[in-house]
Design a protein around this motif. Structure first.
Motif, short mmCIF file in Angstrom:
data_model
loop_
_atom_site.label_atom_id
_atom_site.label_comp_id
_atom_site.label_asym_id
_atom_site.label_seq_id
_atom_site.Cartn_x
_atom_site.Cartn_y
_atom_site.Cartn_z
N VAL A 253 0.87 -1.18 0.00
CA VAL A 253 0.00 0.00 0.00
C VAL A 253 0.90 1.22 0.00
CG1 VAL A 253 -1.74 1.32 1.26
CG2 VAL A 253 -1.85 -1.17 1.24
N SER A 254 0.79 2.04 -1.02
CA SER A 254 1.71 3.18 -1.11
C SER A 254 1.16 4.24 -2.03
CB SER A 254 3.08 2.71 -1.63
OG SER A 254 2.97 2.26 -2.98
N GLY A 255 1.78 5.40 -1.96
CA GLY A 255 1.52 6.51 -2.86
C GLY A 255 2.85 7.12 -3.26
N PRO A 256 2.84 8.08 -4.17
CA PRO A 256 4.09 8.67 -4.63
C PRO A 256 4.79 9.52 -3.58
CG PRO A 256 2.19 9.77 -5.62
CD PRO A 256 1.67 8.57 -4.91
N HIS A 257 4.10 9.88 -2.50
CA HIS A 257 4.72 10.62 -1.39
C HIS A 257 3.95 10.30 -0.12
CE1 HIS A 257 1.32 13.37 -1.97
NE2 HIS A 257 1.66 13.43 -3.26
N ARG A 258 4.42 10.82 1.02
CA ARG A 258 3.88 10.41 2.31
C ARG A 258 2.40 10.75 2.47
NH1 ARG A 258 7.59 13.57 6.52
NH2 ARG A 258 9.17 12.79 5.08
N VAL A 259 1.97 11.90 1.96
CA VAL A 259 0.56 12.27 2.08
C VAL A 259 -0.30 11.32 1.24
CG1 VAL A 259 -1.13 14.08 1.58
CG2 VAL A 259 1.07 14.68 2.61
N ALA A 260 0.17 10.99 0.05
CA ALA A 260 -0.57 10.07 -0.81
C ALA A 260 -0.59 8.67 -0.22
CB ALA A 260 0.04 10.06 -2.21
N THR A 261 0.46 8.27 0.49
CA THR A 261 0.46 6.97 1.14
C THR A 261 -0.59 6.93 2.24
OG1 THR A 261 2.77 6.47 0.62
CG2 THR A 261 1.83 5.36 2.53
N GLU A 312 -5.20 15.22 -3.11
CA GLU A 312 -5.51 13.82 -2.80
C GLU A 312 -6.32 13.70 -1.52
OE1 GLU A 312 -1.17 13.52 -4.44
OE2 GLU A 312 -2.42 15.01 -3.44
N VAL A 313 -6.01 14.56 -0.54
CA VAL A 313 -6.73 14.52 0.73
C VAL A 313 -8.16 15.03 0.55
CG1 VAL A 313 -6.74 15.33 3.12
CG2 VAL A 313 -4.57 14.81 1.99
N VAL A 314 -8.32 16.09 -0.21
CA VAL A 314 -9.66 16.61 -0.51
C VAL A 314 -10.50 15.53 -1.19
CG1 VAL A 314 -10.96 18.30 -1.86
CG2 VAL A 314 -8.86 19.00 -0.68
N ASP A 315 -9.91 14.87 -2.17
CA ASP A 315 -10.63 13.82 -2.90
C ASP A 315 -11.01 12.67 -1.97
OD1 ASP A 315 -10.34 15.34 -5.18
OD2 ASP A 315 -8.63 14.19 -5.95
N GLU A 316 -10.10 12.33 -1.05
CA GLU A 316 -10.39 11.21 -0.15
C GLU A 316 -11.51 11.55 0.84
OE1 GLU A 316 -10.01 7.39 1.72
OE2 GLU A 316 -9.84 8.27 -0.29
N ILE A 317 -11.53 12.77 1.32
CA ILE A 317 -12.61 13.20 2.21
C ILE A 317 -13.95 13.10 1.49
CG2 ILE A 317 -13.58 15.22 3.39
CD1 ILE A 317 -10.69 16.01 4.08
N GLU A 318 -13.97 13.49 0.23
CA GLU A 318 -15.21 13.39 -0.56
C GLU A 318 -15.58 11.93 -0.80
OE1 GLU A 318 -14.33 15.68 -4.03
OE2 GLU A 318 -14.65 17.61 -3.03
N ARG A 319 -14.59 11.09 -1.08
CA ARG A 319 -14.88 9.67 -1.31
C ARG A 319 -15.47 9.02 -0.06
NH1 ARG A 319 -13.22 4.62 -0.32
NH2 ARG A 319 -11.66 5.35 1.17
N LEU A 320 -14.92 9.35 1.09
CA LEU A 320 -15.40 8.78 2.35
C LEU A 320 -16.78 9.28 2.73
CD1 LEU A 320 -12.08 9.08 4.38
CD2 LEU A 320 -13.17 6.93 3.71
#
Length: 563
Positions: A253-261, A312-320
């Protein structure tokens, strides 16, 4: 190893039935048969009225119908043996055995990438799985094919010519030959077929789909790669066949940087969450303390840099579908803009964005603890970990696993210095009935431990000879029914960046979090013994972070240790 749980040669052969669709012409009758063979533990669950009403592809129902091609030629026999007893009645099968003739072709039920095959040397054949392969399907699921080829043969009698780990295969492509390798030796030749899906939890606590309904569906549609009786004599594999051993599925499980991970971890752990916790990506102390709080809210920790909230964080909040956020730390840690972005870009109401902070990391941890205690109710317990050290590498590893321990137990994390208990922490400990100090005396010295004893009612220590074994000691403490070792999550013990958001996700799964040497330079050599002790109940592994954090060699080493 629990991942491979099927009949041994000493057991009686499975009862073999004629193909089901030859006996029944009605979908309704097939549905009745499926329901009659369901595990007894599901008796209280309302059942669908007919086979056609089963959950659609992509649901969380472990009995769902997955669109697959039948993995052998027409004419094979099988039954619903998913709940069949294995290991002397201590385990369940959680697969479907498909019986046929030795040497018949086995085909890919779904296209995808080969992520495991046995080694080139016949001696590398897996003791239980024998020859086989695991394929990460294009639909996101994992498909496993075991017992390929005769147990007395080598790779050329089991695997299709030319295939190697990492290859992409098409749906219906020839993978190998039906056999009895591994612990099926001496029994009827058969394919042990599994489907894994992280969105699913079956009644036995694993992320598997019962393949039976999908096989019935493929048979009814006539979705076979070839007609009955098709087989070839096994041919020698081409150059390069027989890739390196990787005996367990250990994914990443990973992303291109720490926030994306952190976002990737949230995606892996939560389909929805009303409440998220946002913490600084550059500070371990606040993010570690945030883990138990996020676990109380039933949501993830999402990290951010101070300049703004990443898209990415904005998108994840919306997805959740989150409607509330708690922001951990002051302006020095998180900054002003991310809090504004939660309203202006993520669409949260200002009244539902709650800052939670103190004058420093110690006071912030206490503020978090008060909220956790209030939400949890009951006796006050706390983990205690090092919050700062002149060598930062000495502080965060034990604090990280303390956050995981707290996410599982509901005990928040309080922070101390290597030579003192800060006043805010001491005052909070005065109300604590049991304090669990995470880390050995090199991290939390005896003098600090004794000071903690003067405040908390009872104090204990969880520690190992190094950071890797301290994490193992924390996991061992939880192996009393609170977590399962079915899957091991592992973060690097070299840097905290990718693991900050792991605690609430792994805790929500009821699984375990360990640290490993992400560079595979042997620093975690003591961990091998701990993994070996639990190998019979570990089914799979998952590493956190990209290859810069956990190299492919380290990922492979974890698989080797587990097996």
């Amino acid at each position: 190893m629990a991942m491979f749980e099927w009949a041994t040669g000493a057991q009686a052969p499975y009862p073999v039935t004629m193909p089901l669709m030859r006996r029944f012409s009605s979908w309704v009758l097939v549905g009745v048969l499926v329901l009659s063979l369901a595990p007894a533990s599901l008796a209280a669950t309302p059942e669908p009225p007919s086979f056609s009403a089963w959950s659609a592809d992509g649901s969380s129902d472990y009995r769902q119908v997955v669109d697959i091609t039948f993995p052998t030629a027409q004419g094979a026999t099988y039954r619903d043996d998913y709940a069949g007893a294995r290991g002397g009645g201590t385990r369940t099968h959680r697969a479907t055995d498909i019986f046929g003739t030795m040497g018949e072709h086995v085909y890919a039920a779904q296209g995808g990438q080969i992520v495991w095959m046995p080694g080139q040397d016949p001696a590398a054949k897996h003791a239980t799985a024998g020859y086989g392969m695991q394929i990460r399907g294009t639909d996101g699921r994992m498909y496993a094919y075991y017992h390929l080829g005769p147990n007395s043969g080598g790779p050329s009698t089991a695997l299709a010519p030319g295939l190697r780990k990492g290859d992409t295969v098409a749906r219906g492509q020839h993978l190998g030959y039906l056999g009895d390798s591994g612990n099926a030796a001496g029994g009827s030749p058969h394919l042990h077929f599994e489907i894994h899906d992280d969105r699913v939890t079956d009644p036995y606590g694993s992320n598997r789909i019962n393949p039976y309904a999908s096989l019935v569906d493929a048979e009814a549609r006539g979705d076979y790669p070839v007609a009955a009786g098709a087989r070839d004599d096994p041919a020698a594999p081409g150059p390069g066949a027989g890739p390196e051993a990787d005996p367990l599925l250990v994914d990443r499980v990973s992303g291109p940087h720490r926030v994306a991970t952190a976002v990737a971890l949230s995606e892996a752990g939560f389909e929805e969450a009303d409440h998220v916790v946002v913490a600084a990506a550059g500070s371990f102390a606040d993010s570690v303390a945030a883990g138990p709080l996020a676990a109380q809210y039933g949501g993830p920790v999402l990290t951010t840099m101070a300049s703004s909230l990443e898209q990415e964080v904005v998108d994840e909040i919306e997805r959740l579908g989150a409607t509330r956020a708690t922001v951990i730390g002051g302006e020095a840690a998180v900054g002003v803009q991310p809090e504004r972005d939660l309203v202006e870009r993520a669409g949260l109401a200002p009244s539902r964005v709650d800052p939670l902070k103190g004058a420093d990391r110690y006071e912030t941890a206490v503020a978090i603890a008060e909220v956790v205690w209030s939400a949890a109710g009951g006796a006050r317990a706390a983990g205690v970990a090092l919050g700062m050290h002149e060598q930062e590498d000495r502080a965060w590893p034990d604090a990280l696993v303390a956050g995981y321990h707290g996410a599982v137990t509901g005990a928040p994390v309080l922070l101390v210095d290597p030579d003192a208990v800060p006043p805010a922490t001491a005052a909070a400990l005065d109300e604590v009935e049991e304090a669990t100090v995470i880390g050995g005396t090199a991290v939390v010295p005896d003098a600090v431990f004794e000071t903690i004893e003067t405040h908390a009612t009872a104090v204990r220590r969880l520690a190992g000879p190094d950071r890797y074994m301290t994490a193992a000691a924390v996991v061992t403490d939880l192996l009393d029914g609170r977590v399962s070792v079915g899957r091991v999550w592992a973060a690097t013990g070299r840097t905290f960046a990718d693991a900050l958001a792991a605690a609430p996700v792994v805790a929500a799964k009821g699984e375990v979090l360990l640290l490993l040497d992400g560079a595979d330079e042997g620093r975690d050599e003591r961990l091998a013994d701990w993994l070996a002790e639990h190998a019979d109940i570990i089914e799979s592994g998952r590493v956190i972070g990209g290859t810069a954090a956990v190299s492919e060699d380290a990922r492979g080493r974890l698989a080797e240790h587990i097996s």
